[in-house]
Design a protein around this motif. Sequence first.
Motif, PDB file in Angstrom:
ATOM      1  N   HIS A   9       0.800  -1.229   0.000  1.00 15.43           N
ATOM      2  CA  HIS A   9       0.000   0.000   0.000  1.00 15.43           C
ATOM      3  C   HIS A   9       0.833   1.281   0.000  1.00 15.43           C
ATOM      4  N   GLY A  10       2.150   1.153   0.169  1.00 10.73           N
ATOM      5  CA  GLY A  10       2.995   2.345   0.155  1.00 10.73           C
ATOM      6  C   GLY A  10       2.683   3.300   1.294  1.00 10.73           C
ATOM      7  N   VAL A  11       2.500   2.758   2.488  1.00 14.29           N
ATOM      8  CA  VAL A  11       2.090   3.567   3.635  1.00 14.29           C
ATOM      9  C   VAL A  11       2.894   3.142   4.866  1.00 14.29           C
ATOM     10  N   ASN A  12       3.036   4.030   5.832  1.00 14.18           N
ATOM     11  CA  ASN A  12       3.709   3.678   7.075  1.00 14.18           C
ATOM     12  C   ASN A  12       2.900   2.615   7.820  1.00 14.18           C
ATOM     13  N   ALA A  13       3.608   1.736   8.546  1.00  9.30           N
ATOM     14  CA  ALA A  13       2.908   0.685   9.296  1.00  9.30           C
ATOM     15  C   ALA A  13       3.693   0.304  10.531  1.00  9.30           C
ATOM     16  N   VAL A  14       2.968  -0.091  11.587  1.00 11.79           N
ATOM     17  CA  VAL A  14       3.589  -0.606  12.807  1.00 11.79           C
ATOM     18  C   VAL A  14       2.959  -1.956  13.131  1.00 11.79           C
ATOM     19  N   ASN A  15       3.712  -2.769  13.879  1.00 12.80           N
ATOM     20  CA  ASN A  15       3.254  -4.116  14.197  1.00 12.80           C
ATOM     21  C   ASN A  15       2.093  -4.084  15.187  1.00 12.80           C
ATOM     22  N   TRP A  16       1.106  -4.909  14.920  1.00 11.50           N
ATOM     23  CA  TRP A  16      -0.134  -4.899  15.699  1.00 11.50           C
ATOM     24  C   TRP A  16       0.043  -5.362  17.146  1.00 11.50           C
ATOM     25  N   LEU A  17       1.195  -5.995  17.468  1.00 16.69           N
ATOM     26  CA  LEU A  17       1.437  -6.446  18.831  1.00 16.69           C
ATOM     27  C   LEU A  17       2.494  -5.623  19.551  1.00 16.69           C
ATOM     28  N   ASN A  18       3.035  -4.624  18.873  1.00 19.88           N
ATOM     29  CA  ASN A  18       4.061  -3.785  19.476  1.00 19.88           C
ATOM     30  C   ASN A  18       3.396  -2.581  20.154  1.00 19.88           C
ATOM     31  N   VAL A  19       3.080  -2.748  21.424  1.00 22.29           N
ATOM     32  CA  VAL A  19       2.311  -1.730  22.149  1.00 22.29           C
ATOM     33  C   VAL A  19       3.056  -0.396  22.195  1.00 22.29           C
ATOM     34  N   ILE A  20       4.372  -0.437  22.364  1.00 26.44           N
ATOM     35  CA  ILE A  20       5.154   0.798  22.446  1.00 26.44           C
ATOM     36  C   ILE A  20       5.064   1.588  21.145  1.00 26.44           C
ATOM     37  N   ASP A  21       5.262   0.911  20.019  1.00 30.68           N
ATOM     38  CA  ASP A  21       5.179   1.599  18.723  1.00 30.68           C
ATOM     39  C   ASP A  21       3.770   2.127  18.465  1.00 30.68           C
ATOM     40  N   ILE A  22       2.768   1.350  18.857  1.00 30.38           N
ATOM     41  CA  ILE A  22       1.383   1.794  18.660  1.00 30.38           C
ATOM     42  C   ILE A  22       1.108   3.044  19.485  1.00 30.38           C
ATOM     43  N   LEU A  23       1.565   3.047  20.735  1.00 32.17           N
ATOM     44  CA  LEU A  23       1.374   4.224  21.583  1.00 32.17           C
ATOM     45  C   LEU A  23       2.090   5.448  21.016  1.00 32.17           C
ATOM     46  N   LYS A  24       3.283   5.251  20.456  1.00 31.54           N
ATOM     47  CA  LYS A  24       4.043   6.372  19.883  1.00 31.54           C
ATOM     48  C   LYS A  24       3.282   7.031  18.736  1.00 31.54           C
ATOM     49  N   VAL A  25       2.739   6.199  17.822  1.00 29.72           N
ATOM     50  CA  VAL A  25       2.044   6.788  16.665  1.00 29.72           C
ATOM     51  C   VAL A  25       0.692   7.361  17.078  1.00 29.72           C
ATOM     52  N   LEU A  26       0.044   6.726  18.054  1.00 32.86           N
ATOM     53  CA  LEU A  26      -1.234   7.257  18.532  1.00 32.86           C
ATOM     54  C   LEU A  26      -1.038   8.603  19.234  1.00 32.86           C
ATOM     55  N   TYR A  27       0.064   8.745  19.965  1.00 31.51           N
ATOM     56  CA  TYR A  27       0.326   9.991  20.685  1.00 31.51           C
ATOM     57  C   TYR A  27       0.434  11.180  19.726  1.00 31.51           C
ATOM     58  N   LYS A  28       0.992  10.930  18.529  1.00 30.31           N
ATOM     59  CA  LYS A  28       1.169  11.996  17.536  1.00 30.31           C
ATOM     60  C   LYS A  28      -0.057  12.181  16.638  1.00 30.31           C
ATOM     61  N   ALA A  29      -1.028  11.269  16.738  1.00 25.04           N
ATOM     62  CA  ALA A  29      -2.141  11.261  15.792  1.00 25.04           C
ATOM     63  C   ALA A  29      -3.235  12.259  16.163  1.00 25.04           C
ATOM     64  N   ASP A  30      -3.874  12.783  15.131  1.00 15.43           N
ATOM     65  CA  ASP A  30      -5.050  13.633  15.318  1.00 15.43           C
ATOM     66  C   ASP A  30      -6.319  12.797  15.444  1.00 15.43           C
ATOM     67  N   LEU A  31      -6.245  11.532  14.985  1.00 15.36           N
ATOM     68  CA  LEU A  31      -7.438  10.684  14.996  1.00 15.36           C
ATOM     69  C   LEU A  31      -7.027   9.226  14.838  1.00 15.36           C
ATOM     70  N   LEU A  32      -7.651   8.342  15.638  1.00 16.42           N
ATOM     71  CA  LEU A  32      -7.556   6.902  15.407  1.00 16.42           C
ATOM     72  C   LEU A  32      -8.802   6.470  14.655  1.00 16.42           C
ATOM     73  N   ILE A  33      -8.598   5.835  13.516  1.00 17.02           N
ATOM     74  CA  ILE A  33      -9.705   5.254  12.767  1.00 17.02           C
ATOM     75  C   ILE A  33      -9.722   3.757  13.044  1.00 17.02           C
ATOM     76  N   SER A  34     -10.803   3.286  13.631  1.00 21.72           N
ATOM     77  CA  SER A  34     -10.991   1.854  13.848  1.00 21.72           C
ATOM     78  C   SER A  34     -11.944   1.349  12.773  1.00 21.72           C
ATOM     79  N   GLY A  35     -11.381   0.644  11.806  1.00 21.54           N
ATOM     80  CA  GLY A  35     -12.209   0.178  10.684  1.00 21.54           C
ATOM     81  C   GLY A  35     -11.422   0.179   9.395  1.00 21.54           C
ATOM     82  N   GLY A  36     -12.135  -0.111   8.292  1.00 22.12           N
ATOM     83  CA  GLY A  36     -13.526  -0.564   8.312  1.00 22.12           C
ATOM     84  C   GLY A  36     -13.602  -2.071   8.595  1.00 22.12           C
ATOM     85  N   GLY A  37     -14.780  -2.591   8.363  1.00 21.36           N
ATOM     86  CA  GLY A  37     -14.991  -4.010   8.548  1.00 21.36           C
ATOM     87  C   GLY A  37     -15.838  -4.336   9.756  1.00 21.36           C
TER      88      GLY A  37
END
Length: 365
Positions: A51-79
């Motif tokens: 997809h040519g997009v940045n990605a972090v591992n779904w089980l890496n809590v530290i990396d997820i927290l880092k990107v969420l901290y900088k984010a303006d919005l978490l999108i949960s979806g679709g599906g």
Amino acid sequence: MSNIVISGYYGSKNAGDEAMLSAMLEIFSELDPKLNITVISSDPDYTKIRHGVNAVNWLNVIDILKVLYKADLLISGGGSLLQNVTSGRSLYYYMGILFLAKLVRTPIMLYAQGIGPIYGRFARRLMRWFGNHSSLITVRDEDSLKELAMLKIIKPPIKATADPVLAIKPVDKQAGKNIFLKAHVDISKPIIGISVREWRDWTHYKEIIAQAADCATEEFNAQIVFMPMQYPEDVKAAKQIAAKMKNPVYILKEDFTTAQLMSLVGNMDLMIGIRLHALIFAGVMGTPMIGISYDPKIDRFLKSIDEEVAGDLQNITVDALMEQIRQKWHYKECYRQANLKRMKNLRILAKSNAEMALDFINRQK
């Protein structure tokens, strides 16, 4: 520059979910080319390459927290992330991502979700809390609205839209023709595509599909082509059905891209699908479809385009399936035109998911 984090069933090579991500990225890039998007993925390298997009591992809590901290919005979806019919554990995983977002005070949007069913008092109470503490909710069908109402989720703005994939543009059919030629499928003869999946070790539906496919082969001089939406799992189910048939079939055995799958479906005369997004691809490409249900999301999608399932995996019969096959076959062009007309409205609704997300971000700045 705005930052969005997307959480979903991405990186697992499920064609429907990868198509959702493709469609979301396509629409977001059209609306805001400077938008910075990071995807939480089970295979970050696969997601980055595909997809040519940045990605972090779904089980890496530290990396997820880092990107969420900088984010303006978490999108949960679709599906259909927020349900516990197909898996009990996945519901708590996706709620866990919502919890991490709340932990760093990142706003949450439930994006074009198919909500429920959610069983169990504890699970429903958790869902009620996260739903009412979201900033914005869009759902992909009216039945999900009813599910939210039963859960007493009423605080954020809520709107019924459509599945994100419905915003994707139709593709050229040449790639599909090339794949068929490589697989020795005769593109001058009618083609019936079938998308199947394993489900709870059940065998009844495989017997029925095998018998109906044999009938269709003989009655319409059609070629049967099994198309995997989740590779390689769907190939196994296709082989089991093919082994029960009298007539030869074609089984495609590759991990195709979204564009390739859509192109394949566009070259078919009919799509019979258990997988939801095989049916959605048929709608986008104007191919008549028949759905067999294993989950309410199949019924909900077909209902949204004024169609009905042929049956579910437990009660489907050869007669019911053949009745729909004959109906769609004899009136192919009517169904083709009707579906394309319905898709126009659904495409607008699907695109509105991204428009609402960006509008929310802009209003927070």
